[in-house]
Structure formats: C-alpha cells, structure tokens
Design a protein around this motif. Structure first.
Motif, PDB file in Angstrom:
ATOM      1  N   ASP A   1       0.812  -1.216   0.000  1.00 48.34           N
ATOM      2  CA  ASP A   1       0.000   0.000   0.000  1.00 48.34           C
ATOM      3  C   ASP A   1       0.846   1.267   0.000  1.00 48.34           C
ATOM      4  OD1 ASP A   1       0.983   0.009   2.592  1.00 48.34           O
ATOM      5  OD2 ASP A   1      -0.925   0.503   3.514  1.00 48.34           O
ATOM      6  N   GLY A   2       2.135   1.148  -0.225  1.00 50.88           N
ATOM      7  CA  GLY A   2       3.021   2.307  -0.203  1.00 50.88           C
ATOM      8  C   GLY A   2       3.642   2.541   1.159  1.00 50.88           C
ATOM      9  N   GLU A   3       3.066   1.984   2.203  1.00 49.38           N
ATOM     10  CA  GLU A   3       3.602   2.130   3.561  1.00 49.38           C
ATOM     11  C   GLU A   3       4.147   0.822   4.104  1.00 49.38           C
ATOM     12  OE1 GLU A   3       0.727   3.940   6.122  1.00 49.38           O
ATOM     13  OE2 GLU A   3       0.246   5.487   4.661  1.00 49.38           O
ATOM     14  N   GLY A   4       3.792  -0.289   3.470  1.00 52.36           N
ATOM     15  CA  GLY A   4       4.253  -1.583   3.945  1.00 52.36           C
ATOM     16  C   GLY A   4       3.883  -2.674   2.968  1.00 52.36           C
ATOM     17  N   THR A   5       4.471  -3.847   3.174  1.00 50.72           N
ATOM     18  CA  THR A   5       4.159  -5.018   2.354  1.00 50.72           C
ATOM     19  C   THR A   5       3.891  -6.206   3.263  1.00 50.72           C
ATOM     20  OG1 THR A   5       6.480  -5.666   2.168  1.00 50.72           O
ATOM     21  CG2 THR A   5       5.605  -4.229   0.428  1.00 50.72           C
ATOM     22  N   VAL A   6       3.016  -7.092   2.810  1.00 49.52           N
ATOM     23  CA  VAL A   6       2.687  -8.299   3.566  1.00 49.52           C
ATOM     24  C   VAL A   6       2.670  -9.477   2.597  1.00 49.52           C
ATOM     25  CG1 VAL A   6       0.929  -9.469   4.948  1.00 49.52           C
ATOM     26  CG2 VAL A   6       1.305  -7.029   5.253  1.00 49.52           C
ATOM     27  N   PRO A   7       3.436 -10.553   2.881  1.00 45.63           N
ATOM     28  CA  PRO A   7       3.374 -11.739   2.034  1.00 45.63           C
ATOM     29  C   PRO A   7       2.077 -12.512   2.311  1.00 45.63           C
ATOM     30  CG  PRO A   7       4.910 -12.096   3.837  1.00 45.63           C
ATOM     31  CD  PRO A   7       4.439 -10.675   3.942  1.00 45.63           C
ATOM     32  N   VAL A   8       1.458 -12.993   1.241  1.00 45.41           N
ATOM     33  CA  VAL A   8       0.172 -13.684   1.350  1.00 45.41           C
ATOM     34  C   VAL A   8       0.287 -15.046   0.683  1.00 45.41           C
ATOM     35  CG1 VAL A   8      -2.291 -13.593   0.764  1.00 45.41           C
ATOM     36  CG2 VAL A   8      -1.064 -11.488   1.303  1.00 45.41           C
ATOM     37  N   ARG A   9      -0.355 -16.047   1.271  1.00 42.40           N
ATOM     38  CA  ARG A   9      -0.451 -17.383   0.673  1.00 42.40           C
ATOM     39  C   ARG A   9      -1.929 -17.735   0.548  1.00 42.40           C
ATOM     40  NH1 ARG A   9       3.572 -21.318   2.843  1.00 42.40           N
ATOM     41  NH2 ARG A   9       4.727 -20.371   1.152  1.00 42.40           N
ATOM     42  N   PHE A  10      -2.301 -18.201  -0.641  1.00 42.63           N
ATOM     43  CA  PHE A  10      -3.695 -18.567  -0.904  1.00 42.63           C
ATOM     44  C   PHE A  10      -3.734 -19.892  -1.639  1.00 42.63           C
ATOM     45  CE2 PHE A  10      -7.351 -18.467  -3.884  1.00 42.63           C
ATOM     46  CZ  PHE A  10      -8.371 -18.497  -2.957  1.00 42.63           C
TER      47      PHE A  10
END
Length: 150
Positions: free
Chosen positions: A79-88
């Motif tokens: 989002d421009g302020e942070g990143t989060v790794p996602v698993r689906f």
C-alpha cells in the motif's frame, strides 16, 4: 391496576427485552468480527496469529508465484507504507492480476505470512466485461437499456 400503569409496565418490559436481545446478539457475534487492515497498518499492529482479519491493498507487480502443487500461490500485498506476504490455496478470481486491488480474508500465521481463505479482486471504474469489450458505446447503452427494463 390502572390502564396507565399497565402500559408503563408493558413498555418497560418491552424495553428490557429489546436490550437483552441486543446484548445476546452482540455476545454471539463478538468472535465473528474481522478487522480490516492495510499492509502498513498490519505491519505496525500487534495482531495475534489466528485472529480473523481482512487485508486490503494492491498486488505487487512481479510477486505472484505459483507453488509446486499448482493450486497454492504466494504474492505480496502493498500500500506504499508496507508489504505483507500472502499465501492462498484455491481458485483465484478472474480479475486477480498483478497491480490490481485485492481484499484477502484470512489470518496471520506464526511465520509472518497472511494465510488467505478468500480473495476478493477489485476492478477500477474502467472495467468492461469480456463479453462487452468489442461493443460500441451505443451498443452498450442499448444492451443496458434492454436489461434494465422488465
């Protein structure tokens, strides 16, 4: 007992019953609430693993990777302020592509991954269904007019 007192007692009982129903509903739904976070908020927040939350942001370009089982994908939401790794694990929505908006419903695991149970892909205001891409604006208005009228 006078009629005036009977009405007052009935109104009081109705009020207490409504209040009790509201409290029972709130108690029953307390575990069903899922909070919405952007990646920047989620990185800064202290969310315990296993808590149901929603994560919304943009799919980072070049981050979608299919795992060996063919069903599971890893990607990064930013989002421009942070990143989060996602698993689906599952079938992704047709509109799920790199650089598009996504809302993932799921939980954080202990390894720092967001494990998504459900993905909701977002489209912009310029989205046109595949079936209508080759139509002119006049054709689209004609089709929309026939669908809107019973």
């Amino acid at each position: 007992m006078k009629a005036k007192h009977q009405r007052l007692v009935l109104i009081s009982i109705a009020f207490v019953a409504l209040l009790a129903a509201g409290l029972i509903a709130a108690y029953a739904l307390r575990g069903q609430a899922s909070y919405f976070f952007t990646p920047g908020e989620l990185v800064a927040a202290d969310v315990e693993p296993g808590q149901a939350i929603r994560l919304g942001g943009m799919v980072q370009t070049g981050s979608i990777k299919k795992l060996a089982d063919g069903v599971t994908i890893d990607f990064i939401v930013e989002d421009g302020e942070g990143t989060v790794p996602v698993r689906f694990s599952g079938i992704t929505p047709a509109l799920f592509v790199e650089g598009s908006g996504v809302v993932a419903e799921g939980r954080m695991d202990r390894a720092g991954f967001f494990v998504a149970d459900n993905l909701l892909a977002k489209h912009d205001e310029n989205y046109v269904p595949r079936e209508m891409q080759d139509m002119t604006k006049a054709d689209v208005k004609k089709v929309a007019g026939t669908v809107a009228q019973p």
